[in-house]
Design a protein around this motif. Structure first.
Motif, mmCIF file in Angstrom:
data_model
loop_
_atom_site.group_PDB
_atom_site.id
_atom_site.type_symbol
_atom_site.label_atom_id
_atom_site.label_comp_id
_atom_site.label_asym_id
_atom_site.label_seq_id
_atom_site.Cartn_x
_atom_site.Cartn_y
_atom_site.Cartn_z
ATOM 1 N N ASP A 53 78.816 66.782 43.431
ATOM 2 C CA ASP A 53 80.034 67.114 42.760
ATOM 3 C C ASP A 53 79.549 67.253 41.335
ATOM 4 O O ASP A 53 79.766 68.103 40.443
ATOM 5 N N GLU A 86 88.789 78.992 46.731
ATOM 6 C CA GLU A 86 89.458 77.583 45.962
ATOM 7 C C GLU A 86 88.684 76.615 45.670
ATOM 8 O O GLU A 86 89.022 75.827 44.622
ATOM 9 N N GLN A 87 87.511 76.223 46.650
ATOM 10 C CA GLN A 87 86.816 74.970 46.032
ATOM 11 C C GLN A 87 85.944 75.348 44.651
ATOM 12 O O GLN A 87 85.911 74.528 43.945
ATOM 13 N N GLU A 126 86.722 77.630 42.395
ATOM 14 C CA GLU A 126 87.685 77.739 41.509
ATOM 15 C C GLU A 126 88.117 76.009 40.919
ATOM 16 O O GLU A 126 88.056 75.699 39.758
ATOM 17 N N SER A 127 88.166 75.219 41.819
ATOM 18 C CA SER A 127 88.424 73.903 41.545
ATOM 19 C C SER A 127 87.124 73.307 40.775
ATOM 20 O O SER A 127 87.252 72.612 39.809
ATOM 21 N N TYR A 128 86.123 73.402 41.247
ATOM 22 C CA TYR A 128 84.837 72.936 40.506
ATOM 23 C C TYR A 128 84.745 73.588 39.151
ATOM 24 O O TYR A 128 84.437 72.820 38.185
ATOM 25 N N LYS A 163 87.340 74.687 37.375
ATOM 26 C CA LYS A 163 88.238 73.806 36.609
ATOM 27 C C LYS A 163 87.971 72.538 35.989
ATOM 28 O O LYS A 163 88.076 72.134 34.754
ATOM 29 N N ARG A 164 87.407 71.857 36.774
ATOM 30 C CA ARG A 164 86.777 70.337 36.625
ATOM 31 C C ARG A 164 85.637 70.444 35.693
ATOM 32 O O ARG A 164 85.645 69.499 34.575
#
Length: 134
Positions: A84, A117-118, A120-122, A124-125
């Protein structure tokens, strides 16, 4: 033919490290390369690519293989957290070169096997971490 894995810790103790390698460590740590000539040469080449019309896109294509290797290494080691962090760092570095959000998301989906979705989540993080670090 044999292969070898070399692990370097850029944020470790630099005592006994050559100036050329110190310059490369500075680049890894996103600092200006002030040691040796190699780091400065790499930095100049990155700037040249970054400012060319197609450089950002080509850079993203070239780093795709690196992203895949990073993902596989993280899975082999079994450190999801490390994977991650690697993905988030690579996103930040890619955005610094090409500010194309969709291109970064697409690379994450295609090269890392993530859902939209994953990805975009990464993304944003990574952007939140970037803002927090400033």
């Amino acid at each position: 033919m044999r292969t070898h894995t070399l692990i370097l810790n850029a944020s470790g103790d630099w005592e006994g490290v050559s100036d050329e390698l110190k310059g490369i460590f500075q680049l890894v740590l996103r600092q200006p390369a002030s040691f040796g000539q190699l780091g400065a040469q790499i930095m100049d080449k990155i700037d040249e690519i970054k400012h060319s019309k197609t450089g950002g896109r080509k850079y993203m294509e070239l780093t795709g293989a690196f992203w895949q290797d990073a993902r596989e290494a993280g899975i082999k080691i079994g450190e999801r957290k490390g994977t991650d962090e690697t993905i988030i760092k690579l996103i930040s570095d890619s955005v610094a070169l090409t500010n194309d959000r969709q291109a970064v998301i697409k690379i994450l989906m295609n090269k890392m096997g993530l859902s939209q979705e994953q990805a975009e989540s990464y993304y944003k993080r990574a952007m939140a971490a970037e803002q927090k670090g400033k």
